[in-house]
Write a protein that holds these residues in place. Structure first.
Motif, PDB file in Angstrom:
ATOM      1  N   ILE A 121      -0.846   1.281 -11.804  1.00  0.00           N
ATOM      2  CA  ILE A 121      -1.855   0.308 -11.373  1.00  0.00           C
ATOM      3  C   ILE A 121      -2.357  -0.506 -12.565  1.00  0.00           C
ATOM      4  CG2 ILE A 121      -4.141   0.039 -10.345  1.00  0.00           C
ATOM      5  CD1 ILE A 121      -3.460   2.588  -8.691  1.00  0.00           C
ATOM      6  N   ARG A 122      -2.549   0.150 -13.700  1.00  0.00           N
ATOM      7  CA  ARG A 122      -2.949  -0.598 -14.905  1.00  0.00           C
ATOM      8  C   ARG A 122      -1.902  -1.658 -15.257  1.00  0.00           C
ATOM      9  NH1 ARG A 122      -4.323   4.529 -17.669  1.00  0.00           N
ATOM     10  NH2 ARG A 122      -6.545   4.783 -17.338  1.00  0.00           N
ATOM     11  N   LYS A 123      -0.634  -1.275 -15.219  1.00  0.00           N
ATOM     12  CA  LYS A 123       0.450  -2.221 -15.535  1.00  0.00           C
ATOM     13  C   LYS A 123       0.402  -3.407 -14.578  1.00  0.00           C
ATOM     14  CE  LYS A 123       5.452  -2.729 -15.729  1.00  0.00           C
ATOM     15  NZ  LYS A 123       6.759  -2.088 -15.592  1.00  0.00           N
ATOM     16  N   LEU A 124       0.269  -3.119 -13.293  1.00  0.00           N
ATOM     17  CA  LEU A 124       0.175  -4.186 -12.301  1.00  0.00           C
ATOM     18  C   LEU A 124      -0.992  -5.111 -12.623  1.00  0.00           C
ATOM     19  CD1 LEU A 124       0.820  -5.378  -9.374  1.00  0.00           C
ATOM     20  CD2 LEU A 124      -1.114  -3.963  -8.686  1.00  0.00           C
ATOM     21  N   ASN A 125      -2.173  -4.552 -12.804  1.00  0.00           N
ATOM     22  CA  ASN A 125      -3.370  -5.363 -13.060  1.00  0.00           C
ATOM     23  C   ASN A 125      -3.217  -6.201 -14.327  1.00  0.00           C
ATOM     24  OD1 ASN A 125      -4.518  -4.274 -10.763  1.00  0.00           O
ATOM     25  ND2 ASN A 125      -5.842  -2.854 -11.859  1.00  0.00           N
ATOM     26  N   ASP A 126      -2.666  -5.601 -15.370  1.00  0.00           N
ATOM     27  CA  ASP A 126      -2.478  -6.336 -16.636  1.00  0.00           C
ATOM     28  C   ASP A 126      -1.489  -7.490 -16.471  1.00  0.00           C
ATOM     29  OD1 ASP A 126      -4.259  -4.603 -17.852  1.00  0.00           O
ATOM     30  OD2 ASP A 126      -2.705  -3.412 -18.862  1.00  0.00           O
ATOM     31  N   GLN A 127      -0.401  -7.249 -15.764  1.00  0.00           N
ATOM     32  CA  GLN A 127       0.621  -8.294 -15.572  1.00  0.00           C
ATOM     33  C   GLN A 127       0.093  -9.413 -14.666  1.00  0.00           C
ATOM     34  OE1 GLN A 127       2.981  -8.455 -17.462  1.00  0.00           O
ATOM     35  NE2 GLN A 127       4.144  -6.580 -17.691  1.00  0.00           N
ATOM     36  N   ILE A 128      -0.599  -9.042 -13.613  1.00  0.00           N
ATOM     37  CA  ILE A 128      -1.146 -10.036 -12.683  1.00  0.00           C
ATOM     38  C   ILE A 128      -2.187 -10.911 -13.379  1.00  0.00           C
ATOM     39  CG2 ILE A 128      -2.543 -10.323 -10.585  1.00  0.00           C
ATOM     40  CD1 ILE A 128       0.401  -9.495 -10.058  1.00  0.00           C
ATOM     41  N   ALA A 129      -2.976 -10.308 -14.252  1.00  0.00           N
ATOM     42  CA  ALA A 129      -4.044 -11.045 -14.942  1.00  0.00           C
ATOM     43  C   ALA A 129      -3.517 -12.232 -15.730  1.00  0.00           C
ATOM     44  CB  ALA A 129      -4.814 -10.094 -15.861  1.00  0.00           C
ATOM     45  N   VAL A 130      -2.290 -12.163 -16.232  1.00  0.00           N
ATOM     46  CA  VAL A 130      -1.742 -13.236 -17.066  1.00  0.00           C
ATOM     47  C   VAL A 130      -0.644 -14.045 -16.375  1.00  0.00           C
ATOM     48  CG1 VAL A 130      -2.354 -12.050 -19.214  1.00  0.00           C
ATOM     49  CG2 VAL A 130      -0.088 -11.668 -18.201  1.00  0.00           C
ATOM     50  N   ASP A 131      -0.418 -13.813 -15.100  1.00  0.00           N
ATOM     51  CA  ASP A 131       0.646 -14.504 -14.365  1.00  0.00           C
ATOM     52  C   ASP A 131       0.147 -15.875 -13.919  1.00  0.00           C
ATOM     53  OD1 ASP A 131       2.647 -15.354 -12.556  1.00  0.00           O
ATOM     54  OD2 ASP A 131       3.138 -13.269 -12.064  1.00  0.00           O
ATOM     55  N   SER A 132       0.722 -16.937 -14.460  1.00  0.00           N
ATOM     56  CA  SER A 132       0.264 -18.299 -14.162  1.00  0.00           C
ATOM     57  C   SER A 132       0.846 -18.857 -12.864  1.00  0.00           C
ATOM     58  CB  SER A 132       0.610 -19.220 -15.333  1.00  0.00           C
ATOM     59  OG  SER A 132       2.014 -19.269 -15.502  1.00  0.00           O
ATOM     60  N   ARG A 133       1.721 -18.115 -12.203  1.00  0.00           N
ATOM     61  CA  ARG A 133       2.331 -18.585 -10.950  1.00  0.00           C
ATOM     62  C   ARG A 133       1.445 -18.322  -9.744  1.00  0.00           C
ATOM     63  NH1 ARG A 133       7.409 -14.936 -10.779  1.00  0.00           N
ATOM     64  NH2 ARG A 133       5.713 -13.472 -11.240  1.00  0.00           N
ATOM     65  N   ASP A 160       0.862  -1.187   0.000  1.00  0.00           N
ATOM     66  CA  ASP A 160       0.000   0.000   0.000  1.00  0.00           C
ATOM     67  C   ASP A 160       0.898   1.235   0.000  1.00  0.00           C
ATOM     68  OD1 ASP A 160      -2.200   1.646   0.048  1.00  0.00           O
ATOM     69  OD2 ASP A 160      -2.600   1.380   2.185  1.00  0.00           O
ATOM     70  N   ALA A 161       1.708   1.339  -1.020  1.00  0.00           N
ATOM     71  CA  ALA A 161       2.679   2.430  -1.107  1.00  0.00           C
ATOM     72  C   ALA A 161       2.412   3.244  -2.369  1.00  0.00           C
ATOM     73  CB  ALA A 161       4.095   1.849  -1.101  1.00  0.00           C
ATOM     74  N   ASP A 162       3.440   3.866  -2.903  1.00  0.00           N
ATOM     75  CA  ASP A 162       3.277   4.666  -4.119  1.00  0.00           C
ATOM     76  C   ASP A 162       2.821   3.766  -5.259  1.00  0.00           C
ATOM     77  OD1 ASP A 162       5.965   3.638  -3.760  1.00  0.00           O
ATOM     78  OD2 ASP A 162       6.488   4.648  -5.614  1.00  0.00           O
ATOM     79  N   LYS A 163       1.718   4.116  -5.845  1.00  0.00           N
ATOM     80  CA  LYS A 163       1.014   3.248  -6.787  1.00  0.00           C
ATOM     81  C   LYS A 163       1.792   2.999  -8.071  1.00  0.00           C
ATOM     82  CE  LYS A 163      -1.907   3.361  -3.624  1.00  0.00           C
ATOM     83  NZ  LYS A 163      -1.584   2.469  -2.544  1.00  0.00           N
ATOM     84  N   LYS A 164       2.580   3.947  -8.504  1.00  0.00           N
ATOM     85  CA  LYS A 164       3.308   3.767  -9.762  1.00  0.00           C
ATOM     86  C   LYS A 164       4.345   2.650  -9.666  1.00  0.00           C
ATOM     87  CE  LYS A 164       6.720   7.412  -8.983  1.00  0.00           C
ATOM     88  NZ  LYS A 164       6.294   8.336  -7.964  1.00  0.00           N
ATOM     89  N   ASN A 165       4.707   2.253  -8.446  1.00  0.00           N
ATOM     90  CA  ASN A 165       5.710   1.198  -8.260  1.00  0.00           C
ATOM     91  C   ASN A 165       5.129  -0.124  -7.767  1.00  0.00           C
ATOM     92  OD1 ASN A 165       8.177   2.491  -9.060  1.00  0.00           O
ATOM     93  ND2 ASN A 165       7.921   3.807  -7.275  1.00  0.00           N
ATOM     94  N   ASN A 166       3.812  -0.271  -7.777  1.00  0.00           N
ATOM     95  CA  ASN A 166       3.200  -1.504  -7.284  1.00  0.00           C
ATOM     96  C   ASN A 166       3.761  -2.757  -7.960  1.00  0.00           C
ATOM     97  OD1 ASN A 166       1.564  -0.412  -5.337  1.00  0.00           O
ATOM     98  ND2 ASN A 166      -0.324  -0.582  -6.514  1.00  0.00           N
ATOM     99  N   TYR A 167       3.908  -2.719  -9.270  1.00  0.00           N
ATOM    100  CA  TYR A 167       4.403  -3.918  -9.949  1.00  0.00           C
ATOM    101  C   TYR A 167       5.863  -4.185  -9.592  1.00  0.00           C
ATOM    102  CZ  TYR A 167       5.119  -7.597 -13.318  1.00  0.00           C
ATOM    103  OH  TYR A 167       5.408  -8.805 -13.893  1.00  0.00           O
ATOM    104  N   THR A 168       6.642  -3.142  -9.443  1.00  0.00           N
ATOM    105  CA  THR A 168       8.035  -3.307  -9.007  1.00  0.00           C
ATOM    106  C   THR A 168       8.080  -3.971  -7.637  1.00  0.00           C
ATOM    107  OG1 THR A 168       8.737  -1.367 -10.261  1.00  0.00           O
ATOM    108  CG2 THR A 168      10.171  -2.060  -8.444  1.00  0.00           C
TER     109      THR A 168
END
Length: 158
Positions: free
Chosen positions: A128-140, A82-90
Motif C-alpha cells: 500500500i505504501r508503494k501504491l500511495n507513493d507511486q500514485i502521488a507522483v503520477d502526472s497522468r 479491493d484485493a490483496d493489498k501487496k499487489n495493488n500497484y500491480t
C-alpha cells in the motif's frame, strides 16, 4: 459521476461491492468481477441471485493478471480494486491502459488502519505504501484520498 457502462472489480469477496457498483450501471452496462478464491463461489452466487442486477454481473475466478489478460472488454469506465493489498500497484498498472480518459480507478484500504504512516513492514502495508507513493507522483492522473474508514483512493485518468 461517470455513468459507467463497463466496470471491472478486482476482489469480489462476498459480492457486496459488485452489487452496489452494478446498481449504478447504465441499462446496457456490465460489471466484470474477479475473485481468486473459488471457495467463495456459492456465497457470491447466492448473494447475486437476491438482486435485480445479477444479469449485469459477470463473475470470474482466478488470478487477476490472467483474467484481465483474457477479458474481451478493452475499455472500462470504472475500475474498483479491493484485493490483496501487496499487489495493488500491480493491479493499477494492469488496468491503467484499459481505463478510458476521464474514467475512474478506485482503490480501497489505502490508509490501512493508519499502518502506512507507521513502521510496519508486512507485505500488505509495504504494498500500500508503494501504491500511495507511486500514485502521488503520477502526472497522468488526478487523485484524492477520502479518509473514511480505511481510506479510499479515487483516481481520475486524464
Amino acid at each position: 459521476m461517470v455513468q459507467p457502462k463497463r466496470i471491472l472489480e478486482i476482489g469480489t469477496y462476498t459480492g457486496y461491492s459488485a452489487i452496489c457498483l452494478a446498481e449504478g450501471l447504465a441499462d446496457d452496462g456490465i460489471l466484470h468481477t474477479i475473485e481468486v478464491n473459488r471457495e467463495m463461489e456459492e456465497i457470491i452466487t447466492s448473494h447475486l441471485k437476491l438482486t435485480n442486477v445479477e444479469n449485469k454481473i459477470k463473475l470470474h475466478f482466478g488470478q487477476a493478471e490472467a483474467v484481465i489478460a483474457d477479458l474481451q472488454e478493452d475499455v472500462f469506465d470504472l475500475v474498483f480494486i479491493d484485493a490483496d493489498k501487496k499487489n495493488n500497484y500491480t493491479y493499477f498498472q494492469l488496468v491503467f491502459d484499459k481505463v478510458r480518459s476521464g474514467g475512474l480507478i478506485i482503490i480501497d484500504n489505502v490508509l490501512w488502519k493508519g499502518k502506512v504512516y507507521g513502521t510496519e513492514k508486512d507485505a500488505d502495508t509495504e504494498g500500500i505504501r508503494k501504491l500511495n507513493d507511486q500514485i502521488a507522483v503520477d502526472s497522468r492522473i488526478e487523485k484524492l484520498i477520502l479518509p473514511v474508514r480505511d481510506g479510499l483512493l479515487v483516481i481520475r485518468k486524464k
